[in-house]
Design a protein around this motif. Sequence first.
Motif, PDB file in Angstrom:
ATOM      1  N   LYS A  68      72.470 111.666-152.360  1.00 27.83           N
ATOM      2  CA  LYS A  68      73.897 111.559-152.281  1.00 27.83           C
ATOM      3  C   LYS A  68      74.342 111.277-150.664  1.00 27.83           C
ATOM      4  CE  LYS A  68      75.131 113.145-156.565  1.00 27.83           C
ATOM      5  NZ  LYS A  68      76.087 114.025-157.525  1.00 27.83           N
ATOM      6  N   THR A  69      73.322 112.057-150.002  1.00 27.90           N
ATOM      7  CA  THR A  69      73.944 111.997-148.416  1.00 27.90           C
ATOM      8  C   THR A  69      73.738 110.649-147.789  1.00 27.90           C
ATOM      9  OG1 THR A  69      72.685 114.094-148.347  1.00 27.90           O
ATOM     10  CG2 THR A  69      73.067 112.781-146.134  1.00 27.90           C
ATOM     11  N   LYS A  70      74.844 110.187-147.077  1.00 29.84           N
ATOM     12  CA  LYS A  70      74.986 108.735-146.206  1.00 29.84           C
ATOM     13  C   LYS A  70      74.855 109.341-144.734  1.00 29.84           C
ATOM     14  CE  LYS A  70      78.291 107.018-149.619  1.00 29.84           C
ATOM     15  NZ  LYS A  70      79.489 106.305-149.892  1.00 29.84           N
ATOM     16  N   VAL A  71      73.805 108.536-144.257  1.00 30.63           N
ATOM     17  CA  VAL A  71      73.528 108.623-142.844  1.00 30.63           C
ATOM     18  C   VAL A  71      73.862 107.619-142.147  1.00 30.63           C
ATOM     19  CG1 VAL A  71      71.791 109.462-141.108  1.00 30.63           C
ATOM     20  CG2 VAL A  71      71.565 110.221-143.543  1.00 30.63           C
ATOM     21  N   GLN A  72      74.728 107.745-140.899  1.00 30.10           N
ATOM     22  CA  GLN A  72      75.185 106.592-140.100  1.00 30.10           C
ATOM     23  C   GLN A  72      74.844 106.905-138.574  1.00 30.10           C
ATOM     24  OE1 GLN A  72      79.330 106.543-141.502  1.00 30.10           O
ATOM     25  NE2 GLN A  72      79.044 104.346-142.040  1.00 30.10           N
TER      26      GLN A  72
ATOM     27  N   HIS B 294      74.088 111.027-134.760  1.00 23.67           N
ATOM     28  CA  HIS B 294      74.110 110.597-136.109  1.00 23.67           C
ATOM     29  C   HIS B 294      75.405 111.355-136.738  1.00 23.67           C
ATOM     30  CE1 HIS B 294      69.708 109.169-136.044  1.00 23.67           C
ATOM     31  NE2 HIS B 294      70.360 108.324-137.028  1.00 23.67           N
ATOM     32  N   VAL B 295      75.744 110.689-137.816  1.00 30.10           N
ATOM     33  CA  VAL B 295      77.049 111.074-138.749  1.00 30.10           C
ATOM     34  C   VAL B 295      76.450 111.268-140.133  1.00 30.10           C
ATOM     35  CG1 VAL B 295      79.489 111.299-139.161  1.00 30.10           C
ATOM     36  CG2 VAL B 295      78.581 109.979-137.243  1.00 30.10           C
ATOM     37  N   PHE B 296      76.605 112.543-140.741  1.00 31.09           N
ATOM     38  CA  PHE B 296      76.287 112.808-141.895  1.00 31.09           C
ATOM     39  C   PHE B 296      77.307 112.707-143.158  1.00 31.09           C
ATOM     40  CE2 PHE B 296      72.882 114.037-139.304  1.00 31.09           C
ATOM     41  CZ  PHE B 296      71.762 113.419-139.833  1.00 31.09           C
ATOM     42  N   GLN B 297      77.596 112.331-143.903  1.00 37.16           N
ATOM     43  CA  GLN B 297      78.684 112.344-145.187  1.00 37.16           C
ATOM     44  C   GLN B 297      77.944 112.926-146.120  1.00 37.16           C
ATOM     45  OE1 GLN B 297      82.053 111.050-144.441  1.00 37.16           O
ATOM     46  NE2 GLN B 297      82.303 112.287-146.350  1.00 37.16           N
ATOM     47  N   PHE B 298      78.439 114.035-146.487  1.00 40.24           N
ATOM     48  CA  PHE B 298      78.258 115.027-148.007  1.00 40.24           C
ATOM     49  C   PHE B 298      79.467 114.976-148.735  1.00 40.24           C
ATOM     50  CE2 PHE B 298      75.758 116.807-144.267  1.00 40.24           C
ATOM     51  CZ  PHE B 298      74.425 116.627-144.638  1.00 40.24           C
ATOM     52  N   GLY B 299      78.918 114.416-149.793  1.00 38.68           N
ATOM     53  CA  GLY B 299      80.088 114.258-150.713  1.00 38.68           C
ATOM     54  C   GLY B 299      81.165 113.127-150.141  1.00 38.68           C
ATOM     55  N   SER B 300      82.457 113.461-150.858  1.00 39.48           N
ATOM     56  CA  SER B 300      83.699 112.768-150.521  1.00 39.48           C
ATOM     57  C   SER B 300      84.439 113.252-149.299  1.00 39.48           C
ATOM     58  CB  SER B 300      84.615 112.503-151.628  1.00 39.48           C
ATOM     59  OG  SER B 300      84.930 113.769-152.236  1.00 39.48           O
TER      60      SER B 300
END
Length: 400
Positions: free
Chosen positions: A340-344, A352-358
């Motif tokens: 579910k981790t989004k990596v940008q 890098h930026v990591f989105q964990f959940g909402s």
Amino acid sequence: MMNYLRSLILLTVLLGMNRSTLAPKDKSSKKDKSHPSSSKKNSGSSNLSASADNSQGDKLAPEDLTFELMLGQNMTSIGVKGDVYEQTVLAYVTPWNNKGYDHAKYLGAKFDIISPVWYQLKRVNGQVEFAGLQDTDSSWMQEVRASNPAVKIVPRILFDGWKSADLNALFASEMTQTAVVHKITTFIQSHNFDGFVCEILLQVGFPFKNQAMHFLSHLGGLARKQNLMLVVPLPAPIREDGSPVNFFTVADFRKLRAMVDYFNVMTYDYSSGREPGPVSPASWITSCILYYTKDLPAVERSKFLLGMNFYGYKYYTNNHKVEAITGTSFLELLNKHNTKTKVQWDENAMEHVFQFGSSEKVYYPTLHSVKLRLQLAEKLNVGVAIWDLGQGLDHFLNLF
């Protein structure tokens, strides 16, 4: 991708402005860098490259990083040799991130200077005293030196809790300043250190800057006579909006350059507010370093150390809360959220930026961002100072 390329071009142009002042690198300089020298050059490549090896050793573009690859990179074994990176490397080690102690001990060949963050200088009932003595670890120092006999161990000394009245009492008397200077250097010599980091400018700020400069000139003069290394931390000279802070200037550097071995520019904590943002954008780092070095010869450029964060920040976008995050906590997040981790890849900041959940967004270093900043330091002919060694992911150290 176009923004990323534009950022690379911008950095290349900035670096090319003063390329003619860079001097050739001597490979033997890695063996002894007790004082800055002009024997380094840039690596020969005209462009910065953020590509990095994945766990199989293949080149990986920053925008292709995934949580699986990140975990795979961290499983990579760490080489113990220190012949990868040629610029000066200072690494801070803190008692609250004690993994750094082991890295310094077993991977000592990767570092030129180790700074244990042990001591505070306090003024109590009119007397100047050292605190933090319980953290002194002579056995660890011996093990670090066994790993790298050429390493310099220079503890940080923090002027802690000094109020205006305390500073006035110190700076009002040459005799008092001389006594404190001797107290510091005697302490350093008696504990078999190679020098020290003196953190005073960051504590006194604008009201006492000139007096602190005068004190540092005394301190650095005696340190020179006793063959002790002196490192002075500096705040970043450029604000988030691009305007200069005008606290420590090039003119101030020229006053102290003969007495100070290295100036550690703290090029991190760029985004200090509650809104998510990068920790240390590459273009801002470049501006901060060039603020001091753009008109300096190579020998004086090499006195500067680019601050490199091995930590990051976690932002809670639902309540604007922010907290620092270390490698251990970051890996826990990766394992918890996995697919579910989004990596940008932030092409402007080159982080890098990591989105964990909402609601959890994290800016944390990666192999790509660390490699790029090492390249940047090399292009600028400056060293690096890691804060701190115990906060990073193990595989970062394969770059050193």
